[in-house]
Design a protein around this motif. Structure first.
Motif, mmCIF file in Angstrom:
data_model
loop_
_atom_site.group_PDB
_atom_site.id
_atom_site.type_symbol
_atom_site.label_atom_id
_atom_site.label_comp_id
_atom_site.label_asym_id
_atom_site.label_seq_id
_atom_site.Cartn_x
_atom_site.Cartn_y
_atom_site.Cartn_z
ATOM 1 N N ILE A 122 44.285 46.670 19.630
ATOM 2 C CA ILE A 122 44.897 46.293 18.354
ATOM 3 C C ILE A 122 46.336 46.808 18.347
ATOM 4 N N GLU A 123 47.261 45.919 18.086
ATOM 5 C CA GLU A 123 48.681 46.281 18.062
ATOM 6 C C GLU A 123 48.992 47.197 16.878
ATOM 7 N N ALA A 124 50.000 48.046 17.048
ATOM 8 C CA ALA A 124 50.399 48.998 16.004
ATOM 9 C C ALA A 124 50.720 48.281 14.689
ATOM 10 N N GLU A 125 51.386 47.133 14.777
ATOM 11 C CA GLU A 125 51.741 46.384 13.568
ATOM 12 C C GLU A 125 50.486 45.889 12.846
ATOM 13 N N GLN A 126 49.485 45.474 13.613
ATOM 14 C CA GLN A 126 48.231 45.026 13.020
ATOM 15 C C GLN A 126 47.515 46.185 12.323
ATOM 16 N N LYS A 131 45.846 48.878 7.357
ATOM 17 C CA LYS A 131 45.857 50.052 6.476
ATOM 18 C C LYS A 131 46.504 49.719 5.139
ATOM 19 N N SER A 132 47.566 48.963 5.170
ATOM 20 C CA SER A 132 48.243 48.570 3.937
ATOM 21 C C SER A 132 47.323 47.738 3.046
ATOM 22 N N ILE A 133 46.631 46.795 3.638
ATOM 23 C CA ILE A 133 45.710 45.942 2.877
ATOM 24 C C ILE A 133 44.559 46.766 2.310
ATOM 25 N N LEU A 134 43.967 47.637 3.131
ATOM 26 C CA LEU A 134 42.851 48.461 2.651
ATOM 27 C C LEU A 134 43.301 49.408 1.540
#
Length: 145
Positions: A122-126, A131-134
């Motif tokens: 999983i890419e860092a941006e993903q 985390k932002s969405i959660l």
């Protein structure tokens, strides 16, 4: 009415993932007789000691009775100590023992092994987006309390 696939529901996916993460941590911490919940408490105390059980409950998103039980277990295992709060003799402040402080150097690498395995591919941006969405979902639900 739209047909819902329970295996694809957000709640199910979150719960299943949380359970898998907790089980992986439990396996890693087995030799130290620690649970993921106790790890969360220690993790907070490594950042700031001298906090009340209520503060720890808030910081770990647990209720106070559960937190008090966890603190008793951590104290019995020698990781923490309770001292009377000088500002309120009816309450206690929680501090790490030397064993509790030393555990950080042992447990952090184990936790990172689990985290690295969990986020493999999983890419860092993903990860940041997830985390932002959660966190937004959490804040949305927090306002309903």
């Amino acid at each position: 009415m739209k047909k819902v696939n329970p295996d694809n529901s957000l709640g199910f996916i979150l719960n299943r993932t949380n359970t898998r993460m907790k089980n992986a941590l439990l396996h890693k911490f087995r030799d130290y007789d620690l649970t993921p919940e106790q790890w969360a408490v220690l993790n907070r105390l490594w950042v700031k000691e001298g906090v009340t059980p209520k503060e720890l409950a808030d910081l770990t998103c647990k209720d106070q009775p559960t937190t008090v039980r966890m603190l008793a277990k951590l104290q019995n295992k020698g990781y923490i100590t309770r001292e009377v709060n000088p500002e309120d003799s009816r309450s206690f402040l929680i501090y790490l023992t030397s064993k509790g402080r030393e555990a950080k150097d042992i447990l952090f690498p184990l936790a990172f092994e689990v985290l690295n395995e969990a986020t493999r591919g999983i890419e860092a941006e993903q990860l940041e987006a997830a985390k932002s969405i959660l966190n937004q979902i959490y804040r949305n639900l927090e306002s309903q309390r």
